[in-house]
Each structure stands twice: as C-alpha cells, then as structure tokens.
Write a protein that holds these residues in place. Structure first.
Motif, mmCIF file in Angstrom:
data_model
loop_
_atom_site.group_PDB
_atom_site.id
_atom_site.type_symbol
_atom_site.label_atom_id
_atom_site.label_comp_id
_atom_site.label_asym_id
_atom_site.label_seq_id
_atom_site.Cartn_x
_atom_site.Cartn_y
_atom_site.Cartn_z
ATOM 1 N N ILE A 1 -2.427 2.182 -8.049
ATOM 2 C CA ILE A 1 -3.583 1.543 -7.766
ATOM 3 C C ILE A 1 -4.408 0.727 -8.830
ATOM 4 O O ILE A 1 -4.116 0.976 -9.786
ATOM 5 C CB ILE A 1 -4.275 2.629 -6.984
ATOM 6 C CG1 ILE A 1 -4.936 3.656 -8.126
ATOM 7 C CG2 ILE A 1 -3.591 3.474 -5.920
ATOM 8 C CD1 ILE A 1 -5.901 4.655 -7.451
ATOM 9 N N GLU B 1 -12.990 3.208 -6.937
ATOM 10 C CA GLU B 1 -13.518 3.817 -5.784
ATOM 11 C C GLU B 1 -12.962 5.295 -5.604
ATOM 12 O O GLU B 1 -13.820 5.953 -5.139
ATOM 13 C CB GLU B 1 -12.850 2.982 -4.617
ATOM 14 C CG GLU B 1 -13.279 3.550 -3.180
ATOM 15 C CD GLU B 1 -12.843 2.457 -2.182
ATOM 16 O OE1 GLU B 1 -12.727 2.830 -0.982
ATOM 17 O OE2 GLU B 1 -12.189 1.433 -2.632
ATOM 18 N N HIS C 1 0.994 -1.184 -0.001
ATOM 19 C CA HIS C 1 0.052 0.110 0.045
ATOM 20 C C HIS C 1 1.072 1.131 -0.121
ATOM 21 O O HIS C 1 1.729 1.550 0.887
ATOM 22 C CB HIS C 1 -0.856 0.117 1.050
ATOM 23 C CG HIS C 1 -1.803 -1.088 1.293
ATOM 24 N ND1 HIS C 1 -2.092 -1.778 2.320
ATOM 25 C CD2 HIS C 1 -2.446 -2.005 0.170
ATOM 26 C CE1 HIS C 1 -3.244 -2.849 2.142
ATOM 27 N NE2 HIS C 1 -3.254 -2.740 0.836
ATOM 28 N N GLU D 1 -10.068 -1.199 -9.558
ATOM 29 C CA GLU D 1 -10.971 -1.028 -8.454
ATOM 30 C C GLU D 1 -10.638 -0.058 -7.511
ATOM 31 O O GLU D 1 -11.674 0.930 -7.214
ATOM 32 C CB GLU D 1 -11.249 -2.361 -7.587
ATOM 33 C CG GLU D 1 -11.469 -3.552 -8.339
ATOM 34 C CD GLU D 1 -10.405 -4.407 -9.256
ATOM 35 O OE1 GLU D 1 -9.411 -4.125 -8.718
ATOM 36 O OE2 GLU D 1 -10.724 -5.223 -10.089
ATOM 37 N N GLN D 2 -9.713 0.236 -7.159
ATOM 38 C CA GLN D 2 -9.402 1.322 -6.440
ATOM 39 C C GLN D 2 -9.437 2.388 -7.034
ATOM 40 O O GLN D 2 -9.931 3.849 -6.585
ATOM 41 C CB GLN D 2 -7.833 1.121 -5.807
ATOM 42 C CG GLN D 2 -7.899 0.110 -4.841
ATOM 43 C CD GLN D 2 -6.171 -0.164 -4.426
ATOM 44 O OE1 GLN D 2 -5.394 -0.118 -5.424
ATOM 45 N NE2 GLN D 2 -5.989 -0.659 -3.168
ATOM 46 N N LEU E 1 -7.114 6.401 0.509
ATOM 47 C CA LEU E 1 -8.173 5.979 -0.060
ATOM 48 C C LEU E 1 -8.917 4.980 0.794
ATOM 49 O O LEU E 1 -10.062 5.047 1.009
ATOM 50 C CB LEU E 1 -7.853 5.249 -1.470
ATOM 51 C CG LEU E 1 -8.968 4.774 -2.324
ATOM 52 C CD1 LEU E 1 -9.876 5.919 -2.805
ATOM 53 C CD2 LEU E 1 -8.411 4.003 -3.473
ATOM 54 N N ALA E 2 -8.239 3.829 1.385
ATOM 55 C CA ALA E 2 -8.812 2.881 2.084
ATOM 56 C C ALA E 2 -9.665 3.843 3.352
ATOM 57 O O ALA E 2 -10.703 3.310 3.807
ATOM 58 C CB ALA E 2 -7.739 2.082 2.724
ATOM 59 N N ILE F 1 -3.077 4.854 -1.326
ATOM 60 C CA ILE F 1 -3.702 3.760 -1.174
ATOM 61 C C ILE F 1 -4.584 3.726 0.311
ATOM 62 O O ILE F 1 -5.463 3.493 0.568
ATOM 63 C CB ILE F 1 -3.135 2.389 -1.283
ATOM 64 C CG1 ILE F 1 -3.106 2.253 -2.899
ATOM 65 C CG2 ILE F 1 -4.057 1.201 -0.897
ATOM 66 C CD1 ILE F 1 -2.241 0.921 -3.316
#
Length: 181
Positions: free
Chosen positions: A133, A140, A105, A136-137, A112-113, A109
């Motif tokens: 990333i 998102e 990560h 999918e990220q 973002l998480a 990331i």
C-alpha cells in the motif's frame, strides 16, 4: 442462509470438479464463492471451500472472494477464507492477500477504503503486507488504528466514569450503596 440450497446444488455438480469449475452463470464472471462473500454468507463459503473452491479465482475486474468480503466488511466471511488459505504459496497457488484487482487494489486496500477495521485486523494477522500500500494509505491505516484505540479507551473511560458517578450520587444521597467495580 438463503444461498445455501444453491451452494449445495453447485457443489454436487460433476464428480471430481471443484465448485469454481462450475460455470458461474453470474454477471461479470463472479463465482459462487464470490457471491457468497458478497452476500455475507460464511456457511456457504465454508461449504464451497470444503468442496474445493479456488480462493484465487478472479472476476472480470480482477477481484477475488477476499475483495468481496472486505468490501462488505464481513469479518465472518473473511475469517473462513483466511482459515482456508494454504500454508505455502507458489506460482500455481498465489497468496490471495496479495492479489490486486484491475484497479491495483489488494483486499487490504479495499478494506482500508471502506474503513473496515475488523477486516483490516484479520488481514494483518493473516500476513497482508503493508508494503503493498502507498505511504498515504499507510498513514490512513495508522490513523484508523489510532481512532479504534481512542474509541476503545473512550468506551472504557465512560464506563468507569459512570460507575464513579453512581457511587458519588449514592454517597451524597446517603444511600450508602456502592457500585461493584
């Protein structure tokens, strides 16, 4: 901040040594810079950076101070770290925005998480690469950005609607008062 006295003593230890060369004495090999980011202490981060703290040092999980600032959502800490980044990167000075922890990560990331939009925005402005990333990220991230735009628009719309409603109520009740707008 409560960490500042400790930071002052750490940065005075040893002549010619950066703050990161002082044995951190922290669990998991975390440096004073990482702890300052974790505890959301931008003044401490600035003091450590001024003393020569290495922005690319990693703890036992591969995390840097950037990871800690993003995990905690501290835009102020992240801003100090970003402003301290060198203009050019090489093997000896890697880009701290591209450093992945042991789970793979990057700071982007991590932000973002945690849905830390302010940190994401700062990282993007500082040059964090989206190709680091997953698709999918990236999806998102686009959704998060759209949500932020939606919230801003709803806030603006609600304010304008409230002004209109006050104006309408004033007119209906015959007060003749207008709402500046």
């Amino acid at each position: 901040h409560v960490l500042l006295p400790a930071v002052n003593s750490v940065t005075r230890v040893g002549s010619g040594k950066s703050a990161e060369h002082v044995p951190p004495g922290q669990v998991y090999g975390q440096t004073p810079l990482m702890k300052a980011a974790e505890y959301k202490a931008p003044a401490c981060i600035q003091r450590l950076v001024d003393a020569g703290a290495d922005l690319t040092v990693r703890d036992s999980d591969g995390r840097t101070a950037f990871h800690f600032a993003c995990a905690g959502g501290s835009e102020e800490c992240l801003r100090v770290l970003v402003e301290a980044m060198p203009e050019k990167f090489d093997a000896e000075r890697p880009n701290p925005l591209a450093i992945a922890d042991s789970a793979g990560h990057s700071p982007l990331i991590v932000a973002l998480a945690g849905r830390q939009y302010g940190c994401i925005r700062l990282l993007r402005k500082a040059g964090a690469r989206l190709d680091d990333i997953t698709p999918e990220q990236q999806a998102e991230l686009r959704q998060l950005e759209m949500d932020q735009i939606g919230q801003q628009l709803r806030g603006s719309f609600a304010a304008e609607a409230a002004k209109g409603l006050l104006y309408l109520c004033g007119s209906v009740l015959g007060h003749g008062k207008t709402v500046p707008g």
